[in-house]
Motif scaffolding. Structure first.
Motif, PDB file in Angstrom:
ATOM      1  N   VAL A 120       0.642  -1.188  -0.044  1.00  0.00           N
ATOM      2  CA  VAL A 120       0.052   0.010   0.085  1.00  0.00           C
ATOM      3  C   VAL A 120       1.004   1.300   0.030  1.00  0.00           C
ATOM      4  O   VAL A 120       2.019   1.197   0.405  1.00  0.00           O
ATOM      5  N   ASP A 121       0.442   2.475  -0.558  1.00  0.00           N
ATOM      6  CA  ASP A 121       1.323   3.350  -0.785  1.00  0.00           C
ATOM      7  C   ASP A 121       0.540   4.752   0.178  1.00  0.00           C
ATOM      8  O   ASP A 121       1.235   5.657   0.125  1.00  0.00           O
TER       9      ASP A 121
ATOM     10  N   GLY B 180       6.712  -5.927   5.472  1.00  0.00           N
ATOM     11  CA  GLY B 180       6.917  -5.454   4.089  1.00  0.00           C
ATOM     12  C   GLY B 180       5.854  -5.356   3.007  1.00  0.00           C
ATOM     13  O   GLY B 180       5.935  -5.209   1.839  1.00  0.00           O
ATOM     14  N   VAL B 181       4.764  -4.674   3.547  1.00  0.00           N
ATOM     15  CA  VAL B 181       3.653  -4.446   2.595  1.00  0.00           C
ATOM     16  C   VAL B 181       3.538  -2.798   2.335  1.00  0.00           C
ATOM     17  O   VAL B 181       2.665  -2.513   1.931  1.00  0.00           O
ATOM     18  N   LEU B 182       4.745  -2.042   2.986  1.00  0.00           N
ATOM     19  CA  LEU B 182       4.595  -0.707   2.489  1.00  0.00           C
ATOM     20  C   LEU B 182       5.348  -0.333   1.324  1.00  0.00           C
ATOM     21  O   LEU B 182       6.559  -0.775   1.342  1.00  0.00           O
ATOM     22  N   ALA B 183       4.788   0.532   0.342  1.00  0.00           N
ATOM     23  CA  ALA B 183       5.491   0.809  -0.800  1.00  0.00           C
ATOM     24  C   ALA B 183       6.634   1.839  -0.723  1.00  0.00           C
ATOM     25  O   ALA B 183       6.432   2.480   0.383  1.00  0.00           O
ATOM     26  N   GLU B 184       7.354   1.741  -1.384  1.00  0.00           N
ATOM     27  CA  GLU B 184       8.550   2.845  -1.340  1.00  0.00           C
ATOM     28  C   GLU B 184       7.715   4.226  -1.349  1.00  0.00           C
ATOM     29  O   GLU B 184       7.045   4.422  -2.304  1.00  0.00           O
TER      30      GLU B 184
ATOM     31  N   LYS C  10      11.683   6.406   2.253  1.00  0.00           N
ATOM     32  CA  LYS C  10      11.438   7.731   1.836  1.00  0.00           C
ATOM     33  C   LYS C  10       9.890   8.145   1.955  1.00  0.00           C
ATOM     34  O   LYS C  10       9.374   8.667   0.956  1.00  0.00           O
ATOM     35  N   GLY C  11       9.254   7.607   2.988  1.00  0.00           N
ATOM     36  CA  GLY C  11       7.849   7.956   3.339  1.00  0.00           C
ATOM     37  C   GLY C  11       7.758   8.938   4.099  1.00  0.00           C
ATOM     38  O   GLY C  11       8.836   9.238   4.683  1.00  0.00           O
TER      39      GLY C  11
END
Ligand code: NAI
Ligand code: NA
Length: 396
Positions: A131-132, A211-215, A261-262
């Protein structure tokens, strides 16, 4: 069944499936009318079924074309027993998303629990990969702590001294004095435990570890400041301490998202009629005066106008996200304008039972309140027998 409003104090025990659907469709149409947003693509909304969370989900899907997963805690409908409004809202949203070819699934359960976090992670992994954008929009009176098992109850009380001011019973229009006794130390801790940032951080920790967070993933939670008038019971009261904690937590989470970079933000939103805000003493009187002033100035917004503006002009404006000196996004800017606040403060002094329907927007308040439950929408035949049993198409 024929469904009529059954009001008990600041809640309504019934809700109308067709009216809730109309509410959702109106919000979708508004977002579409404002044009496409170059925004998020895969969105998780925690607290997705009503208020700001629902509006965030609608803006993500119908403004930016995003796939959405919604988490919420709602009562399903059953034969002879209407569901809660968030149930019907979600059913309508997911039906409309389906028609538009947009992915939309949801999870109904306690977002504070480890189990629901894991279930959400599993769903992201199997369907979206990552997810972003993660919207955190819970409003709850209690939280069972997932580690200690302690049940924390939040309270809306002043700190240190008794608070007395005007309030209104928005059903009868009677303006009266209300006195609220100060809280205890434990009340502060408990309110922070429920409405502060700990659970938001737990969510982001769990999503990141899985590991489900998008860059470049962004997460946003919602806060409120409001006028001097309500300060003792809101921003400087128990709930304000929780909001301070939530706002601090944004910095902690932002740090944790650096390697991706979130970013983590708090957006300060406008005062609006929702199930959460109707329960706070003094706030309904403030809102009815605020609505009157903002509508006269052409500055009035509902949840959907607020969230559309948040996405289009703050979060996904193509450049830097504008922040205040405390690092917060402000979409309460119009509410907090000096001229608006000065006029509301002057009306507050004058407000009585006799004059409130003239100097305040009591009718607008009531209408918004009934709309929350799917009532008082023009074009809906409330005398008609409707099917109260409605399925949520994307419910997992
Ligand atoms: P709301 O009551 O309309 O929405 C709350 C959402 O949280 C619903 O989707 C509900 O199902 C969900 N929820 C509650 N407990 C849950 C649980 N244990 N597990 C899963 N889901 C749960 O509230 P509203 O007003 O949209 O509030 C959202 C946020 O916006 C809150 O942080 C609130 O303080 C903030 N806010 C509200 C303002 C207002 O005037 N209403 C103004 C500015 C900020
Ligand atoms: Na919400």
């Amino acid at each position: 069944m024929i469904i009529v409003p059954k009001v008990r104090g600041f809640i309504c025990l019934t809700s109308h499936p067709e009216g809730c659907a109309q509410n959702v469709v109106n919000q979708i149409n508004y977002v579409k009318s404002k044009g496409a947003i170059d925004g998020p693509k895969k969105v998780l909304v925690i607290g997705a079924s009503t208020g700001f969370g629902l509006a965030s989900r609608i803006t993500s899907a119908f403004g930016a074309g995003a796939a959405t997963i919604g988490v919420y805690f709602e009562k399903p409908s059953a034969e002879g027993k209407p569901g809660s409004p968030g149930w019907y809202n979600t059913a309508a949203f997911e039906t409309e998303a389906g028609k538009a070819g947009l992915y939309a699934k949801s999870i109904n359960g306690d977002a504070f629990s480890n189990e629901i976090k894991q279930k959400t992670i599993d769903l992201i992994k199997s369907d979206l990969g990552e997810v972003d954008l993660i919207i955190y929009s819970l409003a709850s009176p209690r939280r069972t702590h997932p580690v200690t098992g302690v049940v924390h109850n939040s309270v809306l009380k002043p700190i240190g001294q008794k608070f007395s001011n005007k309030t209104v019973d928005f059903h009868t229009g009677v303006v009266s004095e209300v006195a609220i006794e100060p809280c205890t130390e434990a009340d502060i801790e408990n309110t922070i435990a429920v409405m502060g940032g700990e659970d938001w951080e737990m969510w982001i920790d769990a999503l990141k570890a899985a590991g489900v967070l998008a860059e470049g993933a962004t997460t946003v939670a919602y806060s409120y400041i409001g006028p001097l008038l309500t300060e003792p019971v809101y921003r400087k009261g128990t709930i304000g301490m929780a909001k301070n904690h939530l706002e601090q937590t944004a910095f902690t989470i932002d740090e944790k998202l650096k390697d991706l970079k979130g970013h983590a933000y708090v957006s300060v939103n406008k005062a609006l009629v929702t199930q959460a805000s109707s329960a706070i003493p003094v706030i309904p009187l403030y809102i009815s005066l605020l609505y009157k002033v903002m509508k006269a100035k052409g500055l009035h917004e509902g949840c959907i106008e607020q969230m559309q503006r948040l996405f289009a002009t703050r979060l996904y404006n193509g450049g830097a996200v504008p922040l205040d000196d405390k690092g917060r996004i402000r979409v309460d800017d119009w509410e907090m304008q000096e001229d608006v606040q000065a006029e509301v403060a002057a009306l507050w002094e004058q407000a009585t039972t006799e004059n409130l329907s003239a100097i305040g927007d009591l009718a607008g308040y009531r209408n918004d309140f009934f709309n929350l439950f799917g009532f008082e929408f023009p074009g809906i035949d409330y005398e008609k027998d409707v099917n109260e049993v409605v399925n949520v198409p994307g419910l997992v």
